[in-house]
Design a protein around this motif. Structure first.
Motif, short mmCIF file in Angstrom:
data_model
loop_
_atom_site.label_atom_id
_atom_site.label_comp_id
_atom_site.label_asym_id
_atom_site.label_seq_id
_atom_site.Cartn_x
_atom_site.Cartn_y
_atom_site.Cartn_z
N LYS A 196 0.83 -1.21 0.00
CA LYS A 196 0.00 0.00 0.00
C LYS A 196 0.87 1.26 0.00
O LYS A 196 0.59 2.23 -0.71
CB LYS A 196 -0.91 -0.02 1.22
CG LYS A 196 -1.70 1.27 1.44
CD LYS A 196 -2.32 1.28 2.82
CE LYS A 196 -2.86 2.67 3.15
NZ LYS A 196 -3.36 2.76 4.53
N GLN A 222 -1.97 -0.17 -8.13
CA GLN A 222 -2.93 0.36 -7.17
C GLN A 222 -4.19 -0.50 -7.12
O GLN A 222 -4.74 -0.77 -6.04
CB GLN A 222 -3.28 1.80 -7.54
CG GLN A 222 -4.38 2.44 -6.70
CD GLN A 222 -3.94 2.80 -5.31
OE1 GLN A 222 -2.94 2.28 -4.81
NE2 GLN A 222 -4.68 3.67 -4.65
N TYR A 223 -4.63 -0.97 -8.26
CA TYR A 223 -5.80 -1.86 -8.31
C TYR A 223 -5.50 -3.17 -7.58
O TYR A 223 -6.31 -3.64 -6.76
CB TYR A 223 -6.18 -2.16 -9.76
CG TYR A 223 -7.23 -3.23 -9.89
CD1 TYR A 223 -8.58 -2.93 -9.74
CD2 TYR A 223 -6.87 -4.56 -10.16
CE1 TYR A 223 -9.54 -3.92 -9.84
CE2 TYR A 223 -7.83 -5.55 -10.26
CZ TYR A 223 -9.16 -5.22 -10.10
OH TYR A 223 -10.12 -6.21 -10.19
N SER A 239 -5.54 -2.59 -3.91
CA SER A 239 -6.86 -2.21 -3.39
C SER A 239 -7.80 -3.40 -3.24
O SER A 239 -8.51 -3.51 -2.24
CB SER A 239 -7.50 -1.15 -4.30
OG SER A 239 -6.71 0.02 -4.34
N ARG A 292 -7.08 -5.30 -0.23
CA ARG A 292 -7.46 -4.58 0.99
C ARG A 292 -8.97 -4.40 1.09
O ARG A 292 -9.48 -3.71 1.98
CB ARG A 292 -6.79 -3.21 1.02
CG ARG A 292 -5.27 -3.26 1.07
CD ARG A 292 -4.67 -1.86 1.03
NE ARG A 292 -5.17 -1.05 2.13
CZ ARG A 292 -5.67 0.19 1.97
NH1 ARG A 292 -5.72 0.74 0.76
NH2 ARG A 292 -6.09 0.87 3.01
N ASP A 293 -9.71 -5.01 0.14
CA ASP A 293 -11.18 -4.91 0.08
C ASP A 293 -11.63 -3.46 -0.05
O ASP A 293 -12.64 -3.04 0.53
CB ASP A 293 -11.81 -5.54 1.33
CG ASP A 293 -11.56 -7.04 1.40
OD1 ASP A 293 -11.51 -7.67 0.33
OD2 ASP A 293 -11.40 -7.56 2.52
N LYS A 294 -10.87 -2.68 -0.81
CA LYS A 294 -11.21 -1.29 -1.08
C LYS A 294 -11.75 -1.20 -2.51
O LYS A 294 -11.03 -0.88 -3.46
CB LYS A 294 -9.99 -0.38 -0.90
CG LYS A 294 -9.37 -0.43 0.49
CD LYS A 294 -10.29 0.17 1.53
CE LYS A 294 -9.63 0.20 2.89
NZ LYS A 294 -10.53 0.73 3.94
N LEU A 315 -13.91 0.83 -3.99
CA LEU A 315 -13.97 2.15 -4.63
C LEU A 315 -12.59 2.59 -5.11
O LEU A 315 -12.46 3.19 -6.18
CB LEU A 315 -14.54 3.18 -3.66
CG LEU A 315 -16.04 3.03 -3.35
CD1 LEU A 315 -16.46 4.01 -2.27
CD2 LEU A 315 -16.87 3.25 -4.61
N MET A 316 -11.55 2.30 -4.32
CA MET A 316 -10.19 2.64 -4.75
C MET A 316 -9.79 1.83 -5.97
O MET A 316 -9.12 2.33 -6.88
CB MET A 316 -9.21 2.41 -3.60
CG MET A 316 -9.36 3.39 -2.45
SD MET A 316 -8.16 3.11 -1.13
CE MET A 316 -6.65 3.60 -1.97
N LEU A 355 -18.92 -4.34 -3.14
CA LEU A 355 -18.84 -3.49 -1.96
C LEU A 355 -19.06 -4.30 -0.70
O LEU A 355 -19.74 -5.34 -0.72
CB LEU A 355 -19.89 -2.38 -2.02
CG LEU A 355 -19.57 -1.15 -2.89
CD1 LEU A 355 -20.77 -0.23 -2.93
CD2 LEU A 355 -18.34 -0.42 -2.38
N SER A 398 -22.81 -1.18 3.25
CA SER A 398 -22.40 0.11 2.69
C SER A 398 -23.62 1.02 2.54
O SER A 398 -24.75 0.56 2.35
CB SER A 398 -21.74 -0.09 1.32
OG SER A 398 -20.57 -0.85 1.45
#
Length: 764
Positions: free
Chosen positions: A577, A597-598, A601, A604-606, A608-609, A644, A648
């Motif tokens: 990260k 970055q994808y 992400s 990290r279960d992100k 939206l990122m 998501l 959420s």
């Protein structure tokens, strides 16, 4: 590092305390400049100059006075006040304080282009030619811009081009513009400067490739350089392989992909010319239409050039045939082994390539370049110990070679060594080598403090500002990006596949739920860290014992952690990260930044990122008009696997679903339709990259888009006459073809094509 406001205020206070010191005035002006207060910086310099008494050395003609005047002028120009900047230059010349007359002329010419004073600009650039700048391509570009009356932002962009590229190789010109420039160069410059290689090359770029005049000029140029024995002639001629940029049809790029090269008119014409020269030299020892007997070395360099042309076309078997003829004739030519090694590597045998280069290295053991190339190939062949022995030949013999390499900041070696360790799954050492590159960049970043006092004192302010601005983008340099990308991929691999030990060998993660798998992996990781801690402590004890026998010296990271165990013990996802964030901030124009970055992400279960990263990557892809196969693969993965988190906010869910659909190009488009659209796009474009074709075929099979035969046809219908037909992509294509039951004959056909191109590879 960049507290510009604080720096400016501090310099102001120092100036008020000691206004009699020149360095305080210049430091304050510099602070204003880098902070963006251009008018304030100019005013400070003017106030300083007004305090000087008549006859002061700071008003006489010398280097420091000249540099200060040009620095002030560059600030005026930076604000876009071209008239004022030009008037200031003329005023400086009248005062006779300019020492760097070359820079003065170049700045004058540039300002005159911005002011549309094209006749004056032409005269100015002519003066630069008279002063010996006939082989400076930026001067030629300015001269041609003046002739064609091109100013404004376009001229600014063209003047920034680096290397041996002049206007005809940068900008698509009309026939009338080419004729105007050709007449000027043939009737004026060539007559005045008949020995200028740049003028000859520019004339060739302006001629019609299909004309007899172009053929005659190229043949004469080739024959002259063959007589001289110029090894780089092939690379020189490759500058003529110009193609229109897909994202900007008004500009050129130089063709690199073998498919683009082979289809280019200039390449075909040059190949025919060289073939004719070789036939004539082999038969009569003369050039075509010439009676002068040529020495055997001329034929050797003609073979060498033909081998290079075959290399551009990815016809490695034929290229090796010609370079072997060169070596048979002159087995002592170091350049011959360098080319053959490169060909063997491209043909698929890195070990044979390394051995070939080593033979060439033995011929001239003082040649650092071929020694480095040999080292590089040995590392790519996973022979790091032999590579270190070769590098040690050019390090200080009284010290440890690895430490000397680290001290000398040999980043290319460390990057190749890291990749070598990664392939051998020695991830600790792999990370250590990548982090060494990062350490070098940290040192470079900190070293800028050392330049400050010196540059202020010596008034090298223009160069110093350039260094500061380069330092601002240092973390976006290709070398650092490659190192950071390697660190991210290594940590993600360790996260996905934690090293197993004897206590978790029997664990079957496949039968567990996601929560159970996460818990089991956490336990396994703790056990692994405990064991590695013991190993680390033992290594430290050994180092302490060894240190007693050595002289006291400051240890580096390499000495303290030779196996990279401390790096392995860090949280893999947190480290990935951190480096991904650095790339996002400093290298947003690199596609791999957003792919990394994808990858971080989604782990990290992100969601939206991850979605943002794909949109940024898609934006870069749209700019270049080319979809990268790695991006296509991640778009498919995102729609198939990423969701998501439960609970959420409804507004977030609504936006996420809308943008997720928009990623496919339309809110109403399904994943099936997305794959079908790209299948039709690839089908319609014969040159679509092989890597993208393979990923589209995989998606077609997974989502049952069209038939399996259509999926196999997409890969094989154009053979290897597609872009990006690399060895790795060919191997991946064969795997996909073999998974399709109906494509046995197709597998054989495609494998034959791949083996013909990469005829030395054992992976096909």
């Amino acid at each position: 590092m960049r507290d510009l406001e604080g720096f400016t205020q501090t310099q102001h206070l120092i100036l008020e305390l000691k206004p009699n010191l020149k360095v305080n005035w210049l430091a304050f002006a510099l602070g204003k400049h880098v902070k963006g207060d251009l008018k304030g910086a100019v005013d400070i310099i003017d106030i300083f100059l007004s305090t000087l008494e008549e006859g002061s050395t700071d008003l006489q003609k010398n280097y420091e006075t000249s540099e200060l005047a040009l620095y002030k002028n560059s600030i005026i120009a930076e604000s876009g006040r071209w008239n004022e900047a030009l008037d200031h230059l003329i005023e400086c010349q009248k005062k006779d304080i300019i020492v760097d007359y070359f820079s003065w002329l170049k700045m004058c010419g540039f300002y005159q282009l911005q002011l549309d004073s094209f006749d004056e600009a032409k005269t100015t650039f002519n003066k630069l030619f008279e002063r010996g700048s006939t082989d400076d391509y930026s001067v030629h570009t300015g001269y041609m811009l003046a002739i064609l009356k091109i100013g404004g932002d376009l001229s600014k962009r063209m003047m920034k081009a680096k290397g041996a590229r002049a206007l005809p190789s940068l900008l698509v010109l009309t026939d009338a513009q080419k004729t105007t420039l050709k007449d000027e160069y043939k009737n004026q410059l060539l007559v005045q400067y008949p020995k200028s290689a740049a003028i000859m090359r520019i004339i060739m770029m302006l001629l019609d490739i299909e004309s007899k005049e172009w053929t005659d000029k190229i043949q004469s140029y080739i024959q002259t350089n063959l007589k001289r024995g110029v090894p780089s002639l092939g690379d020189d001629l490759s500058a003529l392989f110009l193609c229109c940029c897909p994202d900007n049809g008004n500009e050129y790029y130089i063709a690199q992909d073998p498919v683009d090269v082979k289809s280019h008119k200039a390449f075909r014409s040059i190949s025919n010319i060289v073939d004719g020269i070789i036939d004539s030299l082999e038969g009569n020892s003369t050039f075509p239409n010439d009676d002068e007997i040529q020495p055997p070395s001329t034929l050797l360099w003609a073979w060498f050039l033909r081998s290079t042309l075959y290399e551009f076309a990815a016809e490695y078997r034929e290229a090796v045939h010609f370079i072997d003829k060169c070596i048979d004739q002159t087995p002592t030519g170091v350049d011959l082994y360098e080319l053959k090694g490169r060909l063997l590597k491209k043909a698929g045998d890195i070990h044979a390539a390394a051995e070939c280069l080593d033979k060439g290295r033995e011929l001239d053991k003082q040649d650092r370049y071929i020694n480095n190339m040999t080292t590089k190939y040995l590392l790519q062949g996973d022979r790091e110990e032999e590579a270190l022995e070769k590098m040690a030949l050019f390090t200080r013999h009284e010290s440890d070679p690895e430490q000397n390499i680290f001290d000398m900041q040999v980043t290319w070696y460390e990057l190749e060594l890291a990749a070598c360790y990664g392939r051998k799954k020695m991830f600790g050492k792999c990370l250590r080598s990548y982090v060494s590159v990062e350490k070098h960049f940290e040192d470079i970043h900190e070293d800028q403090f050392d330049f400050h006092a010196y540059c202020i004192r010596k008034v090298t302010l223009r160069a110093y500002v350039d260094v500061l601005r380069w330092e601002d983008s240092i973390w976006g340099q290709d070398t650092y990006v490659r190192a950071a990308e390697g660190i991210i991929k290594t940590y993600l691999h360790l996260h996905d596949e934690p090293t197993k030990n004897s206590e978790d060998n029997e664990i079957d993660y496949s039968s567990m739920t996601a929560a159970e798998r996460k818990r089991a992996k956490a336990i396994a990781r703790k056990i692994k860290l405990k064991n590695e801690k013991k190993v680390l402590e033992e290594a430290k004890r050994r180092d302490a014992d060894d240190a007693k026998t050595k002289s006291e010296s400051k240890k580096s990271v390499k000495d303290e952690d030779p196996d990279g165990l401390e790096l392995l013990n860090k949280c893999h996802l947190d480290e990935a990260k951190k480096y991904a964030g650095t790339l996002v901030k400093n290298a947003p124009n690199h596609l791999n930044t957003w792919l990394c970055q994808y990858d971080v992400s989604i782990r990290r279960d992100k969601a939206l990122m991850a979605l943002r990263a794909l949109f940024q990557a898609s934006h870069l892809s749209n700019q270049s008009k080319v979809m990268h196969h790695e991006l296509f693969k991640r778009i498919i993965d995102f729609h198939e696997n990423v969701k998501l988190a439960e609970g959420s906010h409804p507004a977030v869910v609504e936006v996420f679903n809308f943008e997720k659909a928009a990623l496919l190009g339309s809110s109403s488009k399904s994943l099936h339709e997305f794959v079908l659209e790209w299948y039709e796009h690839a089908k319609a474009n014969p040159l679509t990259a092989l890597g993208l074709r393979v990923e589209i075929s995989k998606a077609m099979l997974r989502y049952k888009v069209r038939s399996p035969m259509d999926a196999s046809n997409l890969i094989i219908e154009n053979g290897l006459n597609v872009r990006d037909a690399t060895l790795n992509n060919c191997v991946e294509a064969l795997k996909v073809l073999k998974s399709i039951e109906e494509s046995d004959d197709r597998v054989t056909e495609f494998a034959a094509l791949a083996r013909n191109m990469y005829y030395l590879s054992s992976n096909l």
